[in-house]
Each structure stands twice: as structure tokens, then as C-alpha cells.
Design a protein around this motif. Structure first.
Motif, short mmCIF file in Angstrom:
data_model
loop_
_atom_site.label_atom_id
_atom_site.label_comp_id
_atom_site.label_asym_id
_atom_site.label_seq_id
_atom_site.Cartn_x
_atom_site.Cartn_y
_atom_site.Cartn_z
N ASP A 122 0.84 -1.20 0.00
CA ASP A 122 0.00 0.00 0.00
C ASP A 122 0.88 1.25 0.00
O ASP A 122 2.11 1.16 -0.11
N SER A 123 0.26 2.41 0.14
CA SER A 123 1.00 3.67 0.06
C SER A 123 2.00 3.83 1.21
O SER A 123 2.93 4.64 1.13
N SER A 124 1.83 3.04 2.28
CA SER A 124 2.76 3.11 3.42
C SER A 124 3.88 2.08 3.31
O SER A 124 4.71 1.97 4.22
N GLY A 125 3.88 1.33 2.22
CA GLY A 125 4.92 0.31 2.05
C GLY A 125 4.64 -1.00 2.74
O GLY A 125 5.50 -1.88 2.80
N ARG A 126 3.40 -1.16 3.27
CA ARG A 126 3.05 -2.41 3.92
C ARG A 126 2.63 -3.45 2.88
O ARG A 126 2.01 -3.10 1.86
N GLY A 168 -7.20 -15.72 7.43
CA GLY A 168 -7.26 -14.27 7.59
C GLY A 168 -6.22 -13.57 6.74
O GLY A 168 -5.47 -14.21 5.99
N TYR A 169 -6.18 -12.26 6.86
CA TYR A 169 -5.19 -11.47 6.13
C TYR A 169 -4.89 -10.20 6.92
O TYR A 169 -5.66 -9.79 7.80
N ARG A 170 -3.77 -9.57 6.61
CA ARG A 170 -3.44 -8.28 7.21
C ARG A 170 -2.30 -7.64 6.41
O ARG A 170 -1.61 -8.31 5.64
N TRP A 171 -2.15 -6.33 6.61
CA TRP A 171 -1.05 -5.59 5.99
C TRP A 171 0.12 -5.54 6.98
O TRP A 171 -0.07 -5.20 8.15
N TRP A 172 1.32 -5.84 6.49
CA TRP A 172 2.51 -5.91 7.34
C TRP A 172 3.55 -4.88 6.89
O TRP A 172 3.85 -4.77 5.70
N GLU A 176 13.52 -8.75 5.01
CA GLU A 176 14.80 -8.19 4.56
C GLU A 176 14.69 -7.48 3.22
O GLU A 176 15.30 -6.41 3.01
N LEU A 177 13.90 -8.03 2.31
CA LEU A 177 13.88 -7.54 0.94
C LEU A 177 12.77 -6.53 0.65
O LEU A 177 12.85 -5.80 -0.35
N LEU A 178 11.75 -6.49 1.51
CA LEU A 178 10.60 -5.62 1.24
C LEU A 178 10.98 -4.14 1.04
O LEU A 178 10.49 -3.52 0.09
N PRO A 179 11.84 -3.55 1.89
CA PRO A 179 12.14 -2.12 1.72
C PRO A 179 12.77 -1.75 0.38
O PRO A 179 12.59 -0.64 -0.12
#
Length: 315
Positions: A171-175, A275-279, A298-301
Motif C-alpha cells: 500500500d502507500s505506506s509500504g506495507r 485471515g489477512y493483514r497488511w505488514w 529483509e527484501l521488502l524495503p
């Protein structure tokens, strides 16, 4: 005086309770370490028996499994399992065939004991008090050992190829959006995973990613908006009694905001997704939940940076 005494007694009881949790955690970590040592020994014995078969391909696979790092051990051991599953055992000497079947059975049992110990340890580590007071100390977080099991240790284990396309949807926050699910055969072992699924006949990877994103989240992505595939992951796993040789290709996409709609789930997803969630990357780094791919935190950013065009192999 009475009030002070009550406070002291309560403090002592609380301290004793906390100490009991810490001691239980310590015992669980010891149990997990012992279970891994037993599993490692069972795998080593299987490799020794395999080399006694005097088959060059099997001997090479056994050596690769023995020398593999912990990160690559699952794939190497599953490769060996696949080769042993395809072996014609009718030509083996009875004593050697029995020895091999016994070694395989001990691997199956040791894996189950290990994963049970990991499950109990993770459940205790996830308790609020254990997390708030950091009662786990510096003990590393244990992880499940995902080696596929045949229906019976001596049965041929057929690996079903499963190419899939996955989407690291942020999303726009990088989650990143992750679903939580489980193998119906082992419902107590929960894990988180990205959006995506298997490639259908005649489908291109990018088309699969777009279709799966819509079916699982209700988000309509344009094929051109997908970046990648940025990652590739190879894994062997069991699901509902079937063993898959999975090759996963990960695309990256970002959306400003989205209301997740799971009405497009199929019957299997409805039965196995809880279920689901934004991380955020920080939350992924801190969690003791099982997350795939393992390197996601580690790789997400780095995904927000311009892609260099190379597909990276991940775990």
C-alpha cells in the motif's frame, strides 16, 4: 502494614509466575534443539544408507543434502526424497531395502517430533508476557522443517510440478498484504504468504499474477503495472496429502488504498485461509510467525527502488 504485605506477596507470586514462563521457554528451546539434533542424525543415517545403494545419482544427492546449509537443507533433502521415491526397490537386497525403509521412517518420525517442538515453542514465545518482557532472551527463533512425507515411508513419493505467480502487493505506506493459512493435514502450523497462485494451462506468468490478485483481493491490476518478476523461489512442500515441487515467480505492485475482497476465493482457499493483514517491514522483522518467503522482511524495503531487471533467487 497489611497492605504492604499483600503487595509483597502479589509481587512474589507475579515474579514466580514470570519465572515459571521463562523456565518453560528455556525447556522448550532445549527440547527444540534436541529434536533438531535427532532429525539431523536421522537425515545423516538416511544419507549413509543411500550411499550404500551404490547409485551415482543417489550418492551425489545424498552428499548435496549433507553439505547443504540450513537455509538450503529442505530443498536438498526433498530432492533426495524424490529420487528415493522413484527407486525400484524390488531389485534391492532384502536387508538393504529394510535398512532404507527404516531410515526413511525414522526421518518421518523425527521431523514430526521436531515440528511439534517448534510449534509448542513458537506458541509460548508469542504469549504477550513473553514478548513484552523478552523472556526468550537471545535464543534464536526456531523454524519448521518442511520436508515432504510420502503416505508411507517406502512408497514412491511423486512430486507434482507447480509453477506459480505471486504478487508482493504493497500500500502507500509500504506495507505488504499477506494471507494466513495452513495445510489441512497440519492445521496447527499456521503461516503467512503473499497473494498469488498456480499457473493455468496456456497462461503467462504476468497474466496469472493479474488473475490471482483479482480473485484473492478484488484488486484489478494492469499487467503493465506489475514489476518483475523480481524474485524466484523454489520449494518442495506438502499440502493436503499431495507433494508439490513449486517454482514461484514474484511480481511487485503498489496500490494507494484498497478494501480487500476475498469473495473470489475458491473452495480450497476458503477452507485453508484463516485471515489477512497488511505488514510493515519492521513488523515482519519482529514477528515470530512463519512467513514465506523467509527473506520478505529483509527484501521488502528495497522493492520501492527502481528494479534492475534481474530476477533474484530468494528463500
Amino acid at each position: 502494614m497489611t497492605t504492604a504485605l499483600v503487595v509483597v506477596v502479589c509481587a512474589l507470586l507475579l515474579a514466580a509466575w514470570i519465572l515459571s514462563i521463562a523456565n518453560r521457554l528455556d525447556r522448550l528451546h532445549v527440547r527444540t534443539d534436541a529434536a533438531w539434533a535427532a532429525l539431523d542424525a536421522a537425515l545423516a543415517r538416511r544419507a549413509v544408507v543411500t550411499r550404500a545403494l551404490l547409485d551415482p545419482a543417489l550418492s551425489a544427492a545424498a552428499s548435496r543434502a549433507e553439505s547443504a546449509s540450513r537455509a538450503d537443507r529442505e530443498l536438498a533433502e526433498n530432492e533426495l526424497s524424490g529420487l528415493l521415491g522413484a527407486l525400484d526397490r524390488s531389485s534391492l537386497a532384502p536387508a538393504l531395502a529394510y535398512e532404507l525403509a527404516d531410515a526413511e521412517e525414522r526421518v518421518v518420525l523425527a521431523r514430526r517430533v521436531h515440528n511439534d517442538a517448534v510449534r509448542d515453542t513458537l506458541l509460548q514465545r508469542r504469549r504477550r508476557l513473553a514478548r513484552w518482557l523478552r523472556l526468550s532472551g537471545t535464543a534464536p527463533q526456531p523454524s519448521y522443517f518442511e520436508i515432504a512425507e510420502p503416505t508411507a515411508p517406502s512408497d514412491a513419493m511423486m512430486l507434482t510440478p507447480r509453477p506459480s505467480a505471486r504478487v508482493v502487493l504493497t500500500d502507500s505506506s509500504g506495507r505488504v498484504l499477506l494471507f494466513q493459512g495452513f495445510d489441512p493435514a497440519r492445521p496447527q502450523e499456521l503461516f503467512w504468504f503473499t497473494v498469488g497462485g498456480g499457473v493455468e494451462d496456456g497462461e503467462e506468468l504476468r497474466d496469472t499474477a493479474v488473475r490471482e490478485a483479482f480473485e484473492e483481493t478484488g484488486v484489478k491490476l494492469e499487467p503493465s503495472s506489475l514489476i518483475g518478476p523480481v524474485w524466484r523461489r523454489r520449494a518442495v512442500f506438502s499440502f493436503d496429502g499431495e507433494t508439490f515441487d513449486a517454482e514461484e515467480w514474484f511480481f511487485y505492485a503498489s496500490v494507494d488504498s484498497v478494501s480487500v475482497d476475498t469473495s473470489g476465493f475458491n473452495a480450497v482457499e476458503n477452507a485453508s485461509v484463516s485471515g489477512y493483514r497488511w505488514w510493515s517491514a519492521a513488523e515482519l522483522e519482529a514477528t515470530e510467525d512463519t512467513v514465506y518467503p523467509v527473506q520478505l522482511a529483509e527484501l521488502l524495503p528495497s522493492l520501492a527502488a527502481e528494479w534492475d531487471g534481474n530476477t533474484r533467487t530468494v528463500r
